[in-house]
Enzyme design. Structure first.
Site, PDB file in Angstrom:
ATOM      1  N   ASN A   1      -1.666 -17.730  23.948  1.00 25.24           N
ATOM      2  CA  ASN A   1      -2.487 -16.530  24.114  1.00 25.24           C
ATOM      3  C   ASN A   1      -3.916 -16.887  24.538  1.00 25.24           C
ATOM      4  OD1 ASN A   1      -0.311 -14.949  23.445  1.00 25.24           O
ATOM      5  ND2 ASN A   1      -0.873 -14.761  21.286  1.00 25.24           N
TER       6      ASN A   1
ATOM      7  N   GLY B   1      -0.424 -20.134  20.566  1.00 28.64           N
ATOM      8  CA  GLY B   1      -1.579 -20.807  21.180  1.00 28.64           C
ATOM      9  C   GLY B   1      -1.724 -20.493  22.659  1.00 28.64           C
TER      10      GLY B   1
ATOM     11  N   LYS C   1      -9.442  -2.017   1.950  1.00 30.60           N
ATOM     12  CA  LYS C   1      -9.163  -0.842   2.787  1.00 30.60           C
ATOM     13  C   LYS C   1      -9.929   0.396   2.289  1.00 30.60           C
ATOM     14  CE  LYS C   1      -6.101  -3.290   5.025  1.00 30.60           C
ATOM     15  NZ  LYS C   1      -6.344  -3.752   6.388  1.00 30.60           N
TER      16      LYS C   1
ATOM     17  N   ARG D   1       2.830  -3.836  19.362  1.00 37.88           N
ATOM     18  CA  ARG D   1       4.122  -4.426  19.763  1.00 37.88           C
ATOM     19  C   ARG D   1       4.810  -3.461  20.705  1.00 37.88           C
ATOM     20  NH1 ARG D   1       6.648  -8.441  16.640  1.00 37.88           N
ATOM     21  NH2 ARG D   1       5.219  -9.000  14.967  1.00 37.88           N
TER      22      ARG D   1
ATOM     23  N   CYS E   1       1.022  -7.372  13.004  1.00 38.65           N
ATOM     24  CA  CYS E   1       1.190  -7.706  14.428  1.00 38.65           C
ATOM     25  C   CYS E   1       0.548  -9.049  14.751  1.00 38.65           C
ATOM     26  CB  CYS E   1       0.555  -6.646  15.316  1.00 38.65           C
ATOM     27  SG  CYS E   1       1.576  -5.204  15.551  1.00 38.65           S
ATOM     28  N   GLY E   2       0.198  -9.813  13.713  1.00 37.14           N
ATOM     29  CA  GLY E   2      -0.318 -11.161  13.962  1.00 37.14           C
ATOM     30  C   GLY E   2      -1.830 -11.253  14.075  1.00 37.14           C
ATOM     31  N   LYS E   3      -2.559 -10.377  13.415  1.00 39.40           N
ATOM     32  CA  LYS E   3      -4.034 -10.468  13.478  1.00 39.40           C
ATOM     33  C   LYS E   3      -4.523 -11.793  12.896  1.00 39.40           C
ATOM     34  CE  LYS E   3      -6.529  -6.999  11.883  1.00 39.40           C
ATOM     35  NZ  LYS E   3      -5.610  -6.183  11.090  1.00 39.40           N
TER      36      LYS E   3
ATOM     37  N   ASN F   1       6.520  -8.337   2.150  1.00 40.22           N
ATOM     38  CA  ASN F   1       5.065  -8.114   2.117  1.00 40.22           C
ATOM     39  C   ASN F   1       4.378  -9.066   1.124  1.00 40.22           C
ATOM     40  OD1 ASN F   1       2.656  -6.738   2.909  1.00 40.22           O
ATOM     41  ND2 ASN F   1       2.767  -5.435   1.091  1.00 40.22           N
TER      42      ASN F   1
ATOM     43  N   HIS G   1     -10.803  -1.924  11.750  1.00 36.46           N
ATOM     44  CA  HIS G   1      -9.694  -2.803  11.354  1.00 36.46           C
ATOM     45  C   HIS G   1      -9.552  -3.872  12.437  1.00 36.46           C
ATOM     46  CE1 HIS G   1      -5.176  -2.863   9.984  1.00 36.46           C
ATOM     47  NE2 HIS G   1      -5.871  -3.791   9.396  1.00 36.46           N
TER      48      HIS G   1
ATOM     49  N   ARG H   1       2.136 -12.109  -0.255  1.00 34.70           N
ATOM     50  CA  ARG H   1       0.775 -12.362   0.224  1.00 34.70           C
ATOM     51  C   ARG H   1       0.191 -13.667  -0.278  1.00 34.70           C
ATOM     52  NH1 ARG H   1      -1.694  -8.271   3.616  1.00 34.70           N
ATOM     53  NH2 ARG H   1      -0.177  -6.617   3.663  1.00 34.70           N
TER      54      ARG H   1
ATOM     55  N   ARG I   1       0.850  -1.192   0.000  1.00 31.26           N
ATOM     56  CA  ARG I   1       0.000   0.000   0.000  1.00 31.26           C
ATOM     57  C   ARG I   1       0.884   1.239   0.000  1.00 31.26           C
ATOM     58  NH1 ARG I   1      -2.119   0.970   4.392  1.00 31.26           N
ATOM     59  NH2 ARG I   1      -1.496  -0.778   5.713  1.00 31.26           N
TER      60      ARG I   1
ATOM     61  N   SER J   1      -1.113  -3.295  11.334  1.00 30.45           N
ATOM     62  CA  SER J   1      -0.724  -4.233  10.284  1.00 30.45           C
ATOM     63  C   SER J   1       0.549  -4.959  10.720  1.00 30.45           C
ATOM     64  CB  SER J   1      -0.460  -3.483   8.978  1.00 30.45           C
ATOM     65  OG  SER J   1      -1.591  -2.711   8.641  1.00 30.45           O
TER      66      SER J   1
ATOM     67  N   TYR K   1      -1.434  -3.371  -6.777  1.00 31.20           N
ATOM     68  CA  TYR K   1      -1.151  -4.199  -5.592  1.00 31.20           C
ATOM     69  C   TYR K   1      -2.186  -4.047  -4.474  1.00 31.20           C
ATOM     70  CZ  TYR K   1       1.757  -7.107  -2.677  1.00 31.20           C
ATOM     71  OH  TYR K   1       2.232  -8.161  -1.942  1.00 31.20           O
ATOM     72  N   GLY K   2      -2.566  -5.160  -3.913  1.00 30.69           N
ATOM     73  CA  GLY K   2      -3.314  -5.232  -2.648  1.00 30.69           C
ATOM     74  C   GLY K   2      -4.306  -4.118  -2.401  1.00 30.69           C
ATOM     75  N   GLY K   3      -4.165  -3.518  -1.232  1.00 29.42           N
ATOM     76  CA  GLY K   3      -5.098  -2.488  -0.794  1.00 29.42           C
ATOM     77  C   GLY K   3      -5.177  -1.282  -1.716  1.00 29.42           C
TER      78      GLY K   3
ATOM     79  N   ASP L   1      -9.487  -9.376   9.412  1.00 30.42           N
ATOM     80  CA  ASP L   1      -8.951  -8.036   9.107  1.00 30.42           C
ATOM     81  C   ASP L   1      -9.940  -6.898   9.335  1.00 30.42           C
ATOM     82  OD1 ASP L   1      -6.730  -6.475   8.236  1.00 30.42           O
ATOM     83  OD2 ASP L   1      -7.664  -6.228   6.279  1.00 30.42           O
TER      84      ASP L   1
HETATM   85  C1  OXD Z   1      -2.947  -4.213   6.143  1.00 28.73           C
HETATM   86  C2  OXD Z   1      -3.505  -5.387   5.456  1.00 28.73           C
HETATM   87  O1  OXD Z   1      -2.029  -3.583   5.612  1.00 28.73           O
HETATM   88  O2  OXD Z   1      -4.417  -6.003   6.014  1.00 28.73           O
HETATM   89  O3  OXD Z   1      -3.420  -3.892   7.236  1.00 28.73           O
HETATM   90  O4  OXD Z   1      -3.078  -5.687   4.348  1.00 28.73           O
HETATM   91 MN    MN Z   2      -5.158  -5.043   7.741  1.00 26.21          MN
END
Ligand code: OXD
Ligand code: MN
Length: 596
Positions: free
Chosen positions: A507, A505, A218, A408, A262-264, A375, A238, A377, A68, A260, A209-211, A285
């Site tokens: 967590n 796990g 997004k 983080r 951080c392990g969502k 990055n 988000h 995907r 992005r 973005s 690309y992506g978003g 997401d």
């Molecule tokens: C982000 C994504 O950048 O989900 O947050 O791609």
């Molecule tokens: Mn995201």
């Protein structure tokens, strides 16, 4: 076409962009398979079909078009005030003129695809319709996975339904006989990712690309939808959505907001280590949330797929994601193994002895470059996920009991704490962020990049109005029906730089406490910053962890909090005169509790 206004918009776009052909996407598997096949034949993509993976495809982008582009992303309104200090702004009439010039003839030599899509289950009161016009087959294939597309959406639109106009061009017209590059796009300074919230419209130009290009994600589901949500009294956030069931069979739903990377996706697909607990995915997401007649806040996942960061995804970090991407997945900018499979950094403990890297070059373990782009995907259907909840597409949404906000933070911030009130929760979400690491900006190590609500790049209007909107939402129901709000930090370290908490796990132990808090099964104790687990409330059964580590994970150290408060004050300067009163009130209360 039954929808006259949509037909007019298509005709107008054809007259601007001058494509060679127009295709109306119907949303079928055979269209998807044919278009994927055509990309492989045109050498724009590589088939990945082997003993590990079925019906997958790999794309490599131009090295300049890999993420992005926030610096080229605009919230474009009549008045700058409405975009606020966190967005790039160009006056809407000026930006439209500028972009119209660029769209002129921009699809020459290409096919223009018209993709009707629904964000959210078709026909749900939560859902919204968009139509993306694009000249990128890659975008079409991705949108087919990430959203619900095609005729079924046109049926819902009927003759005069509302839709968000999403126009996308890679900005690379072809003259007769001109060869098409592998990944057409424009140089960065000619890219525009423009949201026009006053017109419910998105214009994207120059990136594939992506978003930047999958406009349902997004651009629509966060930036435009946050505007719609403000007008219509709901929330576009988000957030991952997780379904959690206790050994006794009680189910609760949680959301999780993390910046973005951080392990969502990992948390959304967690395998709990605690016996008897079950976690299932609703979304990884984005969440759209609204109050229903029973006074509770319900959420849907507006997406239909995962556009996850592949780097770092492994059988150890996220086995459920690894299973999700075993079929019908699009890979972007990953490396290729000698037996025709995909690979990325940290996917396996040992590196393969030879790869083709994301730019198509030979790669060996001693090569100086990463084999996959950081990055890189995967785009995979949500229905592939082995732990997708059976009700993930429930048009009624799921009732949210708790909301988690985190980042983080190697120091200062406890593993978990609960806000004292909804307003205090809005405050703690407003100050969340991640510490900049050596990997990003080496001269600023230790500086916290605040990312309020993990929405900094995605709030489609003035951030002060966004905070006020959250506070207003909190008044729409009685306080006992509001979700509880928690601050989360899986990443606290000791003085030697070692993580104090095992994560992954494990967590689930924190999730259990959150579950118990919302069920009234535990009470917690007040610390100066919020409610933390009382002794024995955090279930550590079977976990080999030092008492000291637990103490450190929850330590509220006055000196560190003094520095934290100074850093929050600094961040709040962003709001200028428009800092919401509730935030300064909450900051004052925090100062009093910390004792400064
Ligand atoms: C982000 C994504 O950048 O989900 O947050 O791609
Ligand atoms: Mn995201």
């Amino acid at each position: 076409m039954r929808h006259k206004h949509l037909q007019e918009w298509i005709d107008e776009t054809v007259s601007w962009c001058e494509p060679d052909r127009v295709v109306l996407w119907q949303g079928t598997k055979s269209e998807y398979d044919n278009l994927a096949e055509a990309q492989i034949r045109a050498k724009k993509a590589i088939r990945i079909d082997n003993k590990h993976r079925k019906n997958c495809i790999l794309f490599r982008t131009d090295p300049s078009d890999v993420a992005r582009v926030e610096q080229r992303t605009f919230i474009s309104t009549k008045n700058e005030r409405d975009a606020g200090p966190t967005n790039n702004w160009i006056r809407s009439d000026i930006l439209k003129d500028e972009m119209k010039r660029r769209y002129q003839g921009s699809m020459r030599g290409r096919t223009m695809y018209v993709i009707p899509f629904s964000m959210g289950p078709i026909g749900s009161v939560f859902s919204k319709i968009g139509v993306e016009i694009t000249d990128s087959p890659y975008v079409v294939l991705n949108m087919h996975i990430m959203t619900r597309t095609g005729d079924k959406v046109l049926d819902i639109l009927g003759e005069n339904g509302d839709f968000v106009k999403c126009l996308h061009s890679v900005g690379y017209p072809l003259s007769p006989g001109q060869a098409d590059p592998l990944w057409p796009c424009t140089p960065i300074e000619e890219k525009f990712i423009s949201q026009f919230p006053e017109d419910n419209m998105i214009w994207s130009y120059g990136s594939g690309y992506g978003g930047n290009a999958l406009l349902g994600k997004k651009c629509f589901a966060l930036r435009i939808a946050s505007n719609q949500a403000r007008r219509e009294k709901w929330l576009a956030e988000h957030m991952l959505i997780l379904k959690l069931t206790s050994p006794e069979g009680t189910t609760k739903y949680l959301t999780g907001s993390f910046p973005s990377a951080c392990g969502k996706t990992n948390l959304a697909m967690i395998n709990p280590t605690l016996a008897g607990w079950k976690a299932e995915t609703i979304g990884d997401d984005i969440a759209w949330l609204r109050f229903k007649d029973d006074g509770r806040l319900y959420a849907i996942n507006p997406e239909a797929g995962f556009f996850g960061v592949a780097s770092g995804t492994s059988w150890k970090s996220n086995p459920n994601a690894m299973k999700t991407i075993e079929s019908d997945t699009i890979f972007t900018n990953v490396a290729l193994t000698d037996d025709g499979d995909v690979w990325w950094e940290d996917m396996t403990e040992t590196k393969p002895s030879h790869l083709i890297d994301w730019q198509g070059r030979d790669w060996y373990p001693d090569s100086p470059n990463k084999a996959a782009h950081p990055n890189c995907r995967f785009t995979a259907p949500a229905s592939n996920c082995p732990v997708i909840a059976e009700n993930w597409e429930d048009p009624e949404g799921v009732p949210i009991s708790a909301m988690l906000f985190g980042g983080r933070r190697p120091s200062t911030i406890p593993l978990v704490y609960q806000s004292f009130s909804f307003e205090h929760g809005v405050f703690l979400a407003s100050i969340m962020g991640s510490e900049i690491t050596a990997a990003t900006i080496s001269d600023k190590i230790g500086i916290v990049r605040r990312d309020p609500f993990a929405m900094l790049p995605f709030i489609g209007y003035h951030i002060s109005d966004y905070i006020e909107h959250w506070l207003e939402m909190g008044k729409l129901t009685s306080s006992e029906k509001l979700p509880l709000i928690f601050s989360i930090n899986w990443f606290r370290k000791d003085e030697f730089g070692n993580y104090l908490w095992p994560g992954f796990g494990e967590n689930s132990r924190v999730l259990k406490w959150i579950f118990n808090q919302s069920e009234g099964l535990s009470r917690g104790i007040a610390s100066p910053v919020g409610i933390i687990p009382a002794a024995n409330e955090l279930d550590l059964t079977g976990l080999d962890i030092d008492e000291n580590a637990i103490e450190k994970l929850f330590e509220v150290d006055t000196e560190s909090w003094k520095a934290e408060i100074a850093s929050i004050e600094d961040h709040y300067k962003l709001y200028g005169d428009l800092l919401p009163e509730e935030l300064s009130k909450q900051l004052d209360l925090l100062k009093q509790r910390v004792g400064i």
